[in-house]
Design a protein around this motif. Structure first.
Motif, PDB file in Angstrom:
ATOM      1  N   LYS A   1     -62.512 -10.391  -3.389  1.00  0.00           N
ATOM      2  CA  LYS A   1     -62.249 -11.086  -4.654  1.00  0.00           C
ATOM      3  C   LYS A   1     -62.822 -10.307  -5.843  1.00  0.00           C
ATOM      4  CE  LYS A   1     -64.014 -15.402  -5.308  1.00  0.00           C
ATOM      5  NZ  LYS A   1     -64.693 -15.495  -6.614  1.00  0.00           N
ATOM      6  N   SER A   2     -64.046  -9.838  -5.705  1.00  0.00           N
ATOM      7  CA  SER A   2     -64.673  -9.113  -6.833  1.00  0.00           C
ATOM      8  C   SER A   2     -63.886  -7.849  -7.159  1.00  0.00           C
ATOM      9  CB  SER A   2     -66.113  -8.718  -6.471  1.00  0.00           C
ATOM     10  OG  SER A   2     -66.888  -9.859  -6.307  1.00  0.00           O
ATOM     11  N   ILE A   3     -63.484  -7.124  -6.122  1.00  0.00           N
ATOM     12  CA  ILE A   3     -62.757  -5.866  -6.361  1.00  0.00           C
ATOM     13  C   ILE A   3     -61.369  -6.174  -6.936  1.00  0.00           C
ATOM     14  CG2 ILE A   3     -61.803  -3.808  -5.203  1.00  0.00           C
ATOM     15  CD1 ILE A   3     -64.161  -3.903  -3.263  1.00  0.00           C
TER      16      ILE A   3
ATOM     17  N   HIS B   1     -60.431  -8.692  -8.923  1.00  0.00           N
ATOM     18  CA  HIS B   1     -60.533  -8.976 -10.374  1.00  0.00           C
ATOM     19  C   HIS B   1     -60.660  -7.683 -11.165  1.00  0.00           C
ATOM     20  CE1 HIS B   1     -61.050 -13.338 -10.399  1.00  0.00           C
ATOM     21  NE2 HIS B   1     -62.009 -13.271  -9.504  1.00  0.00           N
ATOM     22  N   ARG B   2     -61.538  -6.806 -10.672  1.00  0.00           N
ATOM     23  CA  ARG B   2     -61.803  -5.559 -11.409  1.00  0.00           C
ATOM     24  C   ARG B   2     -60.591  -4.650 -11.434  1.00  0.00           C
ATOM     25  NH1 ARG B   2     -66.139  -8.136  -9.851  1.00  0.00           N
ATOM     26  NH2 ARG B   2     -68.150  -7.792 -10.859  1.00  0.00           N
ATOM     27  N   ALA B   3     -59.849  -4.590 -10.323  1.00  0.00           N
ATOM     28  CA  ALA B   3     -58.644  -3.744 -10.282  1.00  0.00           C
ATOM     29  C   ALA B   3     -57.668  -4.204 -11.364  1.00  0.00           C
ATOM     30  CB  ALA B   3     -58.010  -3.825  -8.903  1.00  0.00           C
TER      31      ALA B   3
ATOM     32  N   VAL C   1     -80.979 -12.266 -15.376  1.00  0.00           N
ATOM     33  CA  VAL C   1     -80.619 -12.534 -13.963  1.00  0.00           C
ATOM     34  C   VAL C   1     -79.833 -11.355 -13.407  1.00  0.00           C
ATOM     35  CG1 VAL C   1     -80.543 -15.063 -13.755  1.00  0.00           C
ATOM     36  CG2 VAL C   1     -78.640 -13.885 -14.833  1.00  0.00           C
ATOM     37  N   ALA C   2     -80.012 -11.101 -12.105  1.00  0.00           N
ATOM     38  CA  ALA C   2     -79.233 -10.042 -11.456  1.00  0.00           C
ATOM     39  C   ALA C   2     -77.845 -10.602 -11.199  1.00  0.00           C
ATOM     40  CB  ALA C   2     -79.879  -9.630 -10.143  1.00  0.00           C
ATOM     41  N   SER C   3     -76.952 -10.424 -12.154  1.00  0.00           N
ATOM     42  CA  SER C   3     -75.600 -10.969 -12.033  1.00  0.00           C
ATOM     43  C   SER C   3     -74.581  -9.873 -12.308  1.00  0.00           C
ATOM     44  CB  SER C   3     -75.407 -12.121 -13.034  1.00  0.00           C
ATOM     45  OG  SER C   3     -74.029 -12.320 -13.280  1.00  0.00           O
ATOM     46  N   ALA C   4     -73.728  -9.635 -11.318  1.00  0.00           N
ATOM     47  CA  ALA C   4     -72.698  -8.606 -11.477  1.00  0.00           C
ATOM     48  C   ALA C   4     -71.682  -9.026 -12.533  1.00  0.00           C
ATOM     49  CB  ALA C   4     -72.004  -8.362 -10.151  1.00  0.00           C
ATOM     50  N   GLN C   5     -71.531 -10.334 -12.724  1.00  0.00           N
ATOM     51  CA  GLN C   5     -70.590 -10.798 -13.744  1.00  0.00           C
ATOM     52  C   GLN C   5     -71.119 -10.465 -15.134  1.00  0.00           C
ATOM     53  OE1 GLN C   5     -69.970 -14.959 -12.880  1.00  0.00           O
ATOM     54  NE2 GLN C   5     -68.739 -14.512 -11.067  1.00  0.00           N
ATOM     55  N   VAL C   6     -72.410 -10.701 -15.355  1.00  0.00           N
ATOM     56  CA  VAL C   6     -73.001 -10.397 -16.658  1.00  0.00           C
ATOM     57  C   VAL C   6     -72.959  -8.888 -16.898  1.00  0.00           C
ATOM     58  CG1 VAL C   6     -75.108 -10.526 -18.038  1.00  0.00           C
ATOM     59  CG2 VAL C   6     -74.473 -12.443 -16.558  1.00  0.00           C
TER      60      VAL C   6
ATOM     61  N   SER D   1     -77.349  -5.771  -8.574  1.00  0.00           N
ATOM     62  CA  SER D   1     -76.274  -6.671  -8.132  1.00  0.00           C
ATOM     63  C   SER D   1     -75.089  -5.821  -7.654  1.00  0.00           C
ATOM     64  CB  SER D   1     -75.845  -7.584  -9.279  1.00  0.00           C
ATOM     65  OG  SER D   1     -75.249  -6.813 -10.304  1.00  0.00           O
ATOM     66  N   ARG D   2     -74.066  -6.469  -7.100  1.00  0.00           N
ATOM     67  CA  ARG D   2     -72.917  -5.731  -6.536  1.00  0.00           C
ATOM     68  C   ARG D   2     -72.398  -4.706  -7.546  1.00  0.00           C
ATOM     69  NH1 ARG D   2     -69.258 -10.710  -4.984  1.00  0.00           N
ATOM     70  NH2 ARG D   2     -71.334 -11.462  -4.494  1.00  0.00           N
ATOM     71  N   ASP D   3     -72.042  -3.527  -7.040  1.00  0.00           N
ATOM     72  CA  ASP D   3     -71.755  -2.410  -7.957  1.00  0.00           C
ATOM     73  C   ASP D   3     -70.282  -1.996  -7.966  1.00  0.00           C
ATOM     74  OD1 ASP D   3     -71.458  -1.135  -5.554  1.00  0.00           O
ATOM     75  OD2 ASP D   3     -72.939   0.430  -5.909  1.00  0.00           O
TER      76      ASP D   3
ATOM     77  N   LEU E   1     -76.343 -11.410  -0.854  1.00  0.00           N
ATOM     78  CA  LEU E   1     -75.664 -12.420  -0.019  1.00  0.00           C
ATOM     79  C   LEU E   1     -75.479 -13.743  -0.754  1.00  0.00           C
ATOM     80  CD1 LEU E   1     -78.351 -14.083   0.644  1.00  0.00           C
ATOM     81  CD2 LEU E   1     -78.412 -12.852   2.767  1.00  0.00           C
ATOM     82  N   VAL E   2     -75.441 -13.653  -2.094  1.00  0.00           N
ATOM     83  CA  VAL E   2     -75.472 -14.883  -2.904  1.00  0.00           C
ATOM     84  C   VAL E   2     -74.350 -15.865  -2.531  1.00  0.00           C
ATOM     85  CG1 VAL E   2     -74.206 -13.827  -4.851  1.00  0.00           C
ATOM     86  CG2 VAL E   2     -75.725 -15.742  -5.277  1.00  0.00           C
ATOM     87  N   ASP E   3     -73.183 -15.364  -2.163  1.00  0.00           N
ATOM     88  CA  ASP E   3     -72.063 -16.264  -1.853  1.00  0.00           C
ATOM     89  C   ASP E   3     -72.068 -16.727  -0.392  1.00  0.00           C
ATOM     90  OD1 ASP E   3     -71.164 -16.113  -4.445  1.00  0.00           O
ATOM     91  OD2 ASP E   3     -69.816 -14.439  -4.042  1.00  0.00           O
ATOM     92  N   GLU E   4     -72.977 -16.172   0.418  1.00  0.00           N
ATOM     93  CA  GLU E   4     -72.977 -16.490   1.845  1.00  0.00           C
ATOM     94  C   GLU E   4     -73.995 -17.571   2.206  1.00  0.00           C
ATOM     95  OE1 GLU E   4     -70.755 -14.127   0.788  1.00  0.00           O
ATOM     96  OE2 GLU E   4     -72.346 -12.642   1.001  1.00  0.00           O
TER      97      GLU E   4
ATOM     98  N   SER F   1     -82.069 -20.385  -7.020  1.00  0.00           N
ATOM     99  CA  SER F   1     -81.630 -21.390  -8.001  1.00  0.00           C
ATOM    100  C   SER F   1     -80.282 -21.031  -8.630  1.00  0.00           C
ATOM    101  CB  SER F   1     -82.689 -21.616  -9.078  1.00  0.00           C
ATOM    102  OG  SER F   1     -83.135 -20.373  -9.539  1.00  0.00           O
ATOM    103  N   GLU F   2     -79.872 -19.759  -8.537  1.00  0.00           N
ATOM    104  CA  GLU F   2     -78.537 -19.364  -9.024  1.00  0.00           C
ATOM    105  C   GLU F   2     -77.439 -20.192  -8.364  1.00  0.00           C
ATOM    106  OE1 GLU F   2     -76.659 -17.017 -11.096  1.00  0.00           O
ATOM    107  OE2 GLU F   2     -78.501 -17.573 -12.087  1.00  0.00           O
ATOM    108  N   LEU F   3     -77.712 -20.659  -7.134  1.00  0.00           N
ATOM    109  CA  LEU F   3     -76.685 -21.420  -6.418  1.00  0.00           C
ATOM    110  C   LEU F   3     -76.359 -22.733  -7.108  1.00  0.00           C
ATOM    111  CD1 LEU F   3     -77.405 -19.364  -4.110  1.00  0.00           C
ATOM    112  CD2 LEU F   3     -76.401 -21.110  -2.647  1.00  0.00           C
TER     113      LEU F   3
HETATM  114  C1  S3P Z   1     -69.241 -11.946  -8.620  1.00  0.00           C
HETATM  115  C2  S3P Z   1     -70.594 -11.990  -8.757  1.00  0.00           C
HETATM  116  C3  S3P Z   1     -71.445 -13.067  -8.218  1.00  0.00           C
HETATM  117  C4  S3P Z   1     -70.709 -13.876  -7.160  1.00  0.00           C
HETATM  118  C5  S3P Z   1     -69.310 -14.219  -7.567  1.00  0.00           C
HETATM  119  C6  S3P Z   1     -68.509 -12.961  -7.845  1.00  0.00           C
HETATM  120  C7  S3P Z   1     -68.495 -10.830  -9.239  1.00  0.00           C
HETATM  121  O1  S3P Z   1     -71.778 -13.937  -9.267  1.00  0.00           O
HETATM  122  O2  S3P Z   1     -71.424 -15.041  -6.865  1.00  0.00           O
HETATM  123  O3  S3P Z   1     -68.671 -14.948  -6.547  1.00  0.00           O
HETATM  124  O4  S3P Z   1     -67.330 -10.600  -8.862  1.00  0.00           O
HETATM  125  O5  S3P Z   1     -69.059 -10.160 -10.097  1.00  0.00           O
HETATM  126  P1  S3P Z   1     -73.023 -13.622 -10.236  1.00  0.00           P
HETATM  127  O6  S3P Z   1     -72.695 -12.394 -10.978  1.00  0.00           O
HETATM  128  O7  S3P Z   1     -73.112 -14.808 -11.148  1.00  0.00           O
HETATM  129  O8  S3P Z   1     -74.202 -13.485  -9.333  1.00  0.00           O
END
Ligand code: S3P
Length: 442
Positions: free
Chosen positions: A29-31, A33-35, A175-180, A203-205, A327-330, A351-353
């Motif tokens: 899903k993350s990849i 959106h970015r694509a 916060v360590a957030s890949a979305q931010v 966060s995820r790269d 593993l935030v989504d797991e 607490s991010e959950l």
């Molecule tokens: C995502 C980042 C994570 C994750 C979300 C997808 C992304 O959120 O929980 O499902 O694609 O960047 P946060 O960035 O809020 O941790």
């Protein structure tokens, strides 16, 4: 995509039996959106194989179409074509941008749009999304000169963006957030001067990897790659992208294979980016039988097949701050696994959950407790007592896709059948989940 939640269906879930065989989970899903996003602002054609044909990426595509980008229909098995309009080519939309249930869509869109001078944008989403915090993106973007307005002082959608000339900045994210992080990197592409994002934890790269592949002037440095710098002035070039299977969707089968007696499941073609593999590390500490083979690189991301087999005795686990971003989504499905462990599992610093599609700590505690689990809820986590027998009953996804699929796995190890309300919300990230479950059942 509508702004009201239409997932009202319930499903009967039969307990017992085992799961066996091979399964391919849909694209990451993350990849995905970015694509779509990077393809939209690149020059020339981007093709995407394996793009997740689910509601969240469809929301991103429909927002981009409203901004004047041609994107071919998103359908299972079809290569998606994106006709990039270049860094400056997005048009002012005549309609509200509906991000549906997707936090990634809304947050990354904000980064994409804030630097579009003199253009006005309005973004909204479904009831869940309208209650998720957006200031975590609006505030750092403000440091670049952006204007994002919304309810509660800019925190909640509907949001409005008045595009501005923006400038680079050095921004530490709280916060360590890949979305931010990704929102800031997107804004940085159109800013004056360079921008550096410094994360508290890595966060995820996927954004960093893919932006580099598109030709952006991006550098990753600092301890564990937590400092990411972008210099503008370089146009992105359309790419051919292959999206690996989503490890966050594979997680349901990996746990199911490990906890349901007699099961053995192989999930093929799963993304193994090290910023996402926390689930595998935790499963190894549990003593789960996990085998990874056929490892390879596909379009800049590591990929492999994973086999999970039933183990009679699983050890309890501890999840803390260091591993949460990986593993935030797991955590919902790991909470189900914890019910089967031989001892007490602890999830802390999570607490991010509470600000995901639902408050996942409260919802998992509530739903699993209905099934007989013994769980204590804390402000930032859960304590889960293992080897409590679950029983089948009426359960509810509470509109959260990952909760729906986690509870489906829980129902398989319960005594007696269950009925899951609002089950089809799984389509947000895994449209064929129920079909795949039927296929694996024996
Ligand atoms: C995502 C980042 C994570 C994750 C979300 C997808 C992304 O959120 O929980 O499902 O694609 O960047 P946060 O960035 O809020 O941790």
């Amino acid at each position: 995509m509508s702004s009201t939640n239409s997932h009202s269906s319930s499903r009967k879930l039969k307990a017992g039996g085992s799961l066996a065989g091979k399964v391919q989970v849909p694209g990451d899903k993350s990849i995905s959106h970015r694509a779509l996003l990077f393809g939209a602002i690149a020059e020339g054609l981007t093709t995407v194989e394996g793009l997740l044909p689910a509601e969240d990426p469809i929301s991103t595509a429909s927002c981009l179409r409203s901004l004047g980008v041609h994107i071919s229909p998103i359908q299972k098995g079809q290569i998606v074509q994106i006709e990039g309009v270049g860094l400056d080519g997005l048009k002012e939309p005549t309609e509200i941008l509906d991000c549906g249930n997707s936090g990634t869509t809304m947050r990354l869109m904000l980064g994409l749009l804030v630097g579009r001078e003199a253009k006005h944008f309005v973004l909204t989403g479904d009831q869940s999304l309208r209650n998720r915090p957006m200031k975590r993106v609006g505030q750092p973007l403000k440091l670049m000169g952006a204007q994002v307005r919304g309810r509660s002082n800019g925190n909640f959608a509907p949001l409005s963006v008045l595009g501005q000339k923006i400038h680079g900045a050095v921004i530490g994210t709280p916060v360590a957030s890949a979305q931010v992080k990704s929102a800031i990197l997107l804004a940085a592409l159109n800013a004056e001067g360079s921008t550096t994002v410094i994360e508290p934890a890595h966060s995820r790269d996927h954004s960093e990897r893919m932006l580099k592949a598109f030709g952006a002037n991006l550098e990753v440095g600092g301890e564990m790659g937590r400092h990411i710098s972008v210099s503008p002035g370089v146009s992105l070039k359309g790419q051919s992208i292959v999206v690996p299977g989503d490890i966050s969707s594979a997680a349901f089968w990996l746990i199911a294979g490990s906890i349901i007696p007699g099961s053995e499941i192989t999930v093929e073609n799963v993304g193994l980016n090290p910023t996402r593999t926390g689930i595998i590390e935790i499963m190894k500490t549990m003593g789960a039988s996990i085998e990874i083979f056929n490892q390879r690189q596909v379009a800049g991301e590591p990929v492999g097949d994973i086999k999970a087999s039933y183990v009679n005795q699983l050890m309890p686990f501890k999840i803390g701050a260091d591993i949460i971003p990986r593993l935030v989504d797991e955590i919902p499905i790991l909470s189900v696994a914890a019910c089967c462990c031989d001892g007490v599992s602890h999830i802390t610093n999570a607490s991010e959950l509470r600000v995901k599609e639902t408050d996942r700590l409260a919802v998992m505690k509530r739903q699993l407790t209905t099934m007989g689990a013994k769980i204590e809820e804390h402000s930032d986590g859960l304590t889960i007592y293992g080897k409590t027998k679950l029983f089948g009953t009426n359960i509810d996804s509470e509109t959260d896709h990952r909760v729906a699929m986690s509870l489906a796995v829980a129902s398989l190890i319960a005594n007696g059948d269950s009925t899951l309300s609002r089950a089809d919300v799984s389509a947000v990230s895994y449209p064929d989940f129920w079909k795949d479950l039927d296929h694996l059942r024996h």
